[in-house]
Design a protein around this motif. Sequence first.
Motif, PDB file in Angstrom:
ATOM      1  N   ILE A   1       0.850  -1.190   0.000  1.00 55.87           N
ATOM      2  CA  ILE A   1       0.000   0.000   0.000  1.00 55.87           C
ATOM      3  C   ILE A   1       0.889   1.245   0.000  1.00 55.87           C
ATOM      4  O   ILE A   1       1.880   1.299   0.722  1.00 55.87           O
ATOM      5  N   HIS A   2       0.539   2.233  -0.812  1.00 54.53           N
ATOM      6  CA  HIS A   2       1.254   3.512  -0.778  1.00 54.53           C
ATOM      7  C   HIS A   2       0.253   4.662  -0.703  1.00 54.53           C
ATOM      8  O   HIS A   2      -0.530   4.843  -1.634  1.00 54.53           O
TER       9      HIS A   2
ATOM     10  N   CYS B   1       4.774   9.448  -2.113  1.00 51.16           N
ATOM     11  CA  CYS B   1       4.292   8.476  -1.141  1.00 51.16           C
ATOM     12  C   CYS B   1       4.580   9.043   0.244  1.00 51.16           C
ATOM     13  O   CYS B   1       5.683   9.501   0.513  1.00 51.16           O
TER      14      CYS B   1
ATOM     15  N   ILE C   1       4.772   7.466   2.990  1.00 49.66           N
ATOM     16  CA  ILE C   1       5.583   6.589   3.833  1.00 49.66           C
ATOM     17  C   ILE C   1       7.002   7.150   3.767  1.00 49.66           C
ATOM     18  O   ILE C   1       7.608   7.183   2.695  1.00 49.66           O
TER      19      ILE C   1
ATOM     20  N   HIS D   1       9.849   5.328   2.113  1.00 51.20           N
ATOM     21  CA  HIS D   1       9.656   5.187   0.661  1.00 51.20           C
ATOM     22  C   HIS D   1      10.050   6.474  -0.060  1.00 51.20           C
ATOM     23  O   HIS D   1      10.697   6.438  -1.105  1.00 51.20           O
TER      24      HIS D   1
ATOM     25  N   MET E   1      10.479   7.707  -3.867  1.00 51.68           N
ATOM     26  CA  MET E   1       9.110   7.531  -4.336  1.00 51.68           C
ATOM     27  C   MET E   1       8.330   8.850  -4.378  1.00 51.68           C
ATOM     28  O   MET E   1       7.464   9.112  -3.543  1.00 51.68           O
TER      29      MET E   1
HETATM   30 CU    CU Z   1       5.103   4.028  -0.401  1.00 50.40          CU
END
Ligand code: CU
Length: 577
Positions: free
Chosen positions: A469-470, A532, A534, A537, A542
Motif C-alpha cells: 500500500i502507498h 508516497c 511513507i 519510501h 518515491m
Molecule cells: Cu510508499
Amino acid sequence: MDSSVLVSCFVILNLFLMTIPASGGKSRHFRWEVEYMHWSPDGLEGVVMGINGQFPGPTIRALAGDTIHVELTNKLPTEGVVIHWHGIRQIGTPWADGTASISQCAINPGEKFAYRFKVDKAGTYFYHGHYGMQRSAGLYGSLIVDVREGDKEPFEYDDEFNILLSDWWHKGSHEQEVDLSSNPFRWIGEPQTLLINGRGQYNCSLAGQLSHSPTSQCKLRGDEQYAPRLLHVQPRKTYRLRIASSTALASLNLAIGNHKMMVVEADGNYVHPFAVDNIDVYSGESYSVLFTTDQDPSNNYWISVSVRGREPKTPQGLTILNYRPTSASKLPISPPPAAPAWNDFKYSVTLSKQLFALKGTPKPPARLDRRILLLNTQNFIDGYTKWAINNVSLVLPATPYLGSIRYGLTNAFDQKSPPDDFGREYDIVKPAGNQNSSYGNGVYTLRFNTTVDVILQNANALKANVSEIHPWHLHGHDFWVLGYGEGKFTDKDEERFNLENPPLKNTAVIFPYGWTALRFVADNPGVWAFHCHIEPHLHMGMGVIFAEGVRRINKIPDEALGCGLTGKVLMKKNGGI
Ligand SMILES: [Cu+2]
C-alpha cells in the motif's frame, strides 16, 4: 478635533490593521524553537525532535481566513530543518510549503525562518518535518482550523477531541536513513510502538489483564510522558473525534469499543456522512468522526489503533473513553476491539469506496487536458534498493526548484521532463523484468489552470507476490478521487470514473496490484511535491515534482532561497560578489 484624540484614533487604527489583515481574519503569531530532547514516548527513553520543549509540537488552532505566522528557530546542533503544513494549500505563498529543496532551503542550525500563510478552509490538519526523516524523529503536531465566526459546520456535536497518530522506532532516524541507503539494503522493520498524541506503551499494556498477552498490565500514575491521555465524556452526548495520521510507515485502523462512528470530514473536506465500526487511516490522511455516548455509562471503553496492510509486529495503541462519573481507572470489561485482518484489502477498498463528497462540494471539471500515468515500482540502482516512478527514482537537487525555475537556472536540475506514461506491456504482477532504474530530478511542468488526471499504477515489488500500500500526498492542492481499480489501468476504465460526487482529498492510497485515479486543476502557482507519504519510501525515491504558473510568482522571500545556485544569485543581487 483634539490632537490626542487624533493620535489615539491613529493608534487604534494601527492596532486594528495589525491584527486584521485587509483580507479579513486574524493574525496568529507563534515563536517556535526546534530541538532534540530526551523523551519517553513509550516508556523507553530516547531522543525526539521537539518544539518549545513539547512532543508532539504545540497544537495550532485558528479560524478559517486567519493568517498563521510561525517564526521558527532551528536549535538542532548540526542539521537543517523545515516544517510542512500538511493539507494547507498555500495559495499565494508557495515558499511557505516547508519542503526542503522544493519550496525552500533547509533552515540552518542557529537560523530563523518566518512561515506566514493563510488557512483558508476549516478542517483537521497537521504539520511535520519534510527534510530527511525528521517526521520519524518526532517532528509533528496538530493544526486545527475551525469555521469562520458566524459560519456553521454541516453537522452538530457537543464537544470534540483531537487524536494525532504516529509510529515510533527505538532506532534513531539517522540510523534508519543509513540503513535504507546501504548496500546490501537494510529495511528499518516495523515500528516498536504506535503513539496516540505522542504516547504509547512498550514495556506494558493498558489491556494486559484482559488480553492474556505476555505483556504485563501497565501500572501508571498518570504523569509519565507515556501515560495515555484519556478521553473523558459525559453520557448521552455527541462528540467529534478529529483523527490525523503522521505515521512514518504504518497504515492504521481505529476503533472505539461498542461505539459506531459517523465519518463527516476527510483531509479538510466534508464528506457524505456514513457509519463505520472502525476506520482505516493511512499516513497523511485526516478524518473527523462523530460518536454518541449511548453505551452503559457505568463502564469505560477502549479506543484502539491497529496496524493494517503490513504483517503487524507492533502491539495495538490504546487509550480509554472514560464515561463520567465512572472512575477513569476502571478497565473496560472486554478486550480492545480487534481490527480486520491486516491483509483483508477488500475491507480497505470497500471503506475507501464509501467516501463521497458532501452535497455542495465543488465538482471536478468534466474534461481533462493531460493524463499522467505513474507506475510505482521497486528497483535496483547500482545494487541499491530504490522506489521508482516510471523508472525514475527521485533525488532532490541542492537548489530549491521554486527558485531555480522562477529565475531560469537551467543547470540546477534535469531539464528533461520525466515520462507521462510507462510501457503498456509492463507486467504489474511480476517483479520488474529489467530491475535497473535511474536517479532523476526532472519536473512535470503543468500548464497553468489546466485539468490534470494522475493515474497511480501499483505493481509487484522486488520480491515475488508482494505489492504494498502507498498513500500518495499532493502538496498545494486537493484532488478529486475519481476511482480505484484492480490490475492494470486501461482507457476503458475512464468510463467508470465518478465525476458526480468524488471526494476531495490531499492523500489517497493505491492498493496492492491496483490503480487509483485522481483529478486536480493546476491553478496554484508554485512547485509542489507529489509523493508516497511513507517516509522511508520517499527517502528511497518515491515521488515526483509538479510545477505550474511559476512565472506568476513575484515575491519569493530571499530567506527561502539562500542556498545552492539561488544563494549565489542573491549574493550577486545584494552586491556580495
Ligand atoms: Cu510508499
